[in-house]
Design a protein around this motif. Sequence first.
Motif, short mmCIF file in Angstrom:
data_model
loop_
_atom_site.label_atom_id
_atom_site.label_comp_id
_atom_site.label_asym_id
_atom_site.label_seq_id
_atom_site.Cartn_x
_atom_site.Cartn_y
_atom_site.Cartn_z
N LEU A 140 -9.29 7.68 -40.48
CA LEU A 140 -8.14 8.71 -40.56
C LEU A 140 -7.96 9.67 -41.63
CD1 LEU A 140 -5.61 5.69 -39.63
CD2 LEU A 140 -6.28 7.76 -38.08
N LYS A 141 -7.67 11.03 -41.11
CA LYS A 141 -7.56 11.91 -42.07
C LYS A 141 -6.06 12.57 -41.91
CE LYS A 141 -9.66 15.35 -39.01
NZ LYS A 141 -9.89 14.62 -37.82
N ARG A 142 -5.76 13.26 -42.84
CA ARG A 142 -4.42 14.03 -42.92
C ARG A 142 -4.30 14.72 -41.50
NH1 ARG A 142 -0.50 14.94 -46.72
NH2 ARG A 142 -1.80 13.83 -48.40
N GLY A 143 -3.04 14.69 -40.84
CA GLY A 143 -2.82 15.40 -39.67
C GLY A 143 -3.33 14.59 -38.60
N ASP A 144 -3.84 13.23 -38.52
CA ASP A 144 -4.22 12.78 -37.35
C ASP A 144 -2.79 12.02 -36.84
OD1 ASP A 144 -7.02 13.21 -37.41
OD2 ASP A 144 -7.69 11.24 -38.01
N SER A 165 3.20 8.66 -46.51
CA SER A 165 2.26 9.12 -47.90
C SER A 165 1.09 9.64 -47.69
CB SER A 165 2.65 7.71 -48.67
OG SER A 165 1.41 6.91 -48.03
N GLU A 166 0.42 9.56 -46.69
CA GLU A 166 -1.05 9.93 -46.56
C GLU A 166 -1.07 11.35 -45.53
OE1 GLU A 166 -4.02 7.19 -46.48
OE2 GLU A 166 -3.16 6.30 -48.35
N GLY A 167 0.15 11.69 -45.20
CA GLY A 167 -0.04 12.93 -44.16
C GLY A 167 -0.52 12.88 -42.82
N LEU A 168 -0.38 11.50 -42.23
CA LEU A 168 -0.55 11.09 -40.87
C LEU A 168 0.82 11.41 -40.18
CD1 LEU A 168 -2.59 8.07 -41.61
CD2 LEU A 168 -3.28 10.41 -40.92
N ARG A 169 0.48 11.65 -39.10
CA ARG A 169 1.74 11.54 -37.81
C ARG A 169 2.03 10.39 -37.18
NH1 ARG A 169 2.40 15.36 -32.38
NH2 ARG A 169 4.61 14.93 -32.01
N LEU A 170 2.92 9.66 -37.53
CA LEU A 170 2.98 8.38 -36.62
C LEU A 170 4.19 8.53 -35.52
CD1 LEU A 170 3.01 5.00 -38.41
CD2 LEU A 170 4.91 5.65 -36.90
N ASP A 213 -4.78 10.03 -31.68
CA ASP A 213 -5.99 9.57 -32.26
C ASP A 213 -6.56 8.19 -32.16
OD1 ASP A 213 -7.09 12.27 -33.08
OD2 ASP A 213 -5.18 12.09 -34.06
N VAL A 214 -5.44 7.50 -32.55
CA VAL A 214 -5.54 5.92 -32.86
C VAL A 214 -4.18 5.06 -32.42
CG1 VAL A 214 -5.68 4.06 -34.51
CG2 VAL A 214 -6.84 6.34 -34.61
N VAL A 215 -4.27 4.28 -31.62
CA VAL A 215 -2.98 3.20 -31.41
C VAL A 215 -3.20 2.12 -31.95
CG1 VAL A 215 -1.72 1.83 -29.61
CG2 VAL A 215 -2.75 4.27 -28.82
N MET A 216 -2.24 1.42 -32.76
CA MET A 216 -2.05 0.12 -33.48
C MET A 216 -1.03 -0.51 -32.56
SD MET A 216 -2.01 1.67 -37.45
CE MET A 216 -3.55 2.74 -37.85
N ASP A 217 -1.43 -1.62 -32.06
CA ASP A 217 -0.73 -2.49 -31.31
C ASP A 217 -0.68 -3.96 -31.43
OD1 ASP A 217 0.28 -3.55 -28.89
OD2 ASP A 217 -0.57 -2.48 -27.61
#
Length: 327
Positions: A140-144, A165-170, A213-217
């Motif tokens: 995962l990278k910033r902006g994902d 804290s890591e620049g990810l869009r959740l 980009d990713v689903v966490m389920d």
Amino acid sequence: MPQTARTIVIHETGGPEVLRIEDRRIGDPGPGEIRIRHHACGLNFIDVYQRMGLYPLELPQALGMEGAGIIEAVGPGVPHLKPGDRAAYAAAPPGAYAEARVMPAAQVCPLPKSIGFDQGAAMMLKGMTVEYLFHRTTPLKRGDTVLFHAAAGGVGLIACQWARSEGLRLIGTAGSDEKCELALHHGASACINYRSEDFAQRVRDLTDGAGVDVVMDSIGADTFVGSLDSLKPLGMMISFGNASGPVPPFDLAMLAQRGSLRITRPTLFTHIADAAICQDMAQHLFSKVTKGDIQIRIDQRFALDQVADAHRALEARQTTGSTILEV
């Protein structure tokens, strides 16, 4: 010297009524073991799965996978802990629902003085789960963009803050408008009330049709197909729990039809089986907390003998943040 400790034990699988409190005899730690006296222990869905028999255990069995307290005694071959140390853990075998226990030392971690025992008990399993989801499962990278189900739960609120804290869009989901507001307050960029909206369609709207980009389920059966439908081509589905029941068998062609998707079913306990990796993950989590990137929210507290009520609240999805049993 042998002593006893009040311990929550199951002799059969079933509902919360099978949880019993017993005085269990505990002795001195052997090689590679410690004895810890708990100040608090954490409540997690894995405890429910074990109680119900979804994750089979040899019975009778004490429950609980997460706790914090003071090291009372140390067996031979334990270089990282000594009597009097503050410590916390998420570890097998179960047995954290207890005043004290003897257990393997490898996954027990020294707890910084700036982190309270209640925080330690509330965050180890949940926080290290978030650590492996964001750092050890798929790049995962910033902006994902990540879709995270149950974003107002104990794992979810940590994940919202970790992503921020890591620049990810959740993008989160939750079961009420109030829970959605809680997720937004903790760093989610958007949160979908899955009871009033089609979350997969809403995700498409929020991503201009692209998907995430990713689903966490951690929900399982109820959200599985919608989670796949929320991914962009070549996206990654991380299924890490079964709160609504296990995902039924499915045709692998579903992944091809939806854009060559990838899927994995990891567990925390595979990651922490290596003691050095476990300690590294814990230190990463502790640093996030001590720097203020993550605050551990404890919204429910129960006494040890109220454990059945705690399980009922968790299963009914009446909880937010973390829940602890005070010992």
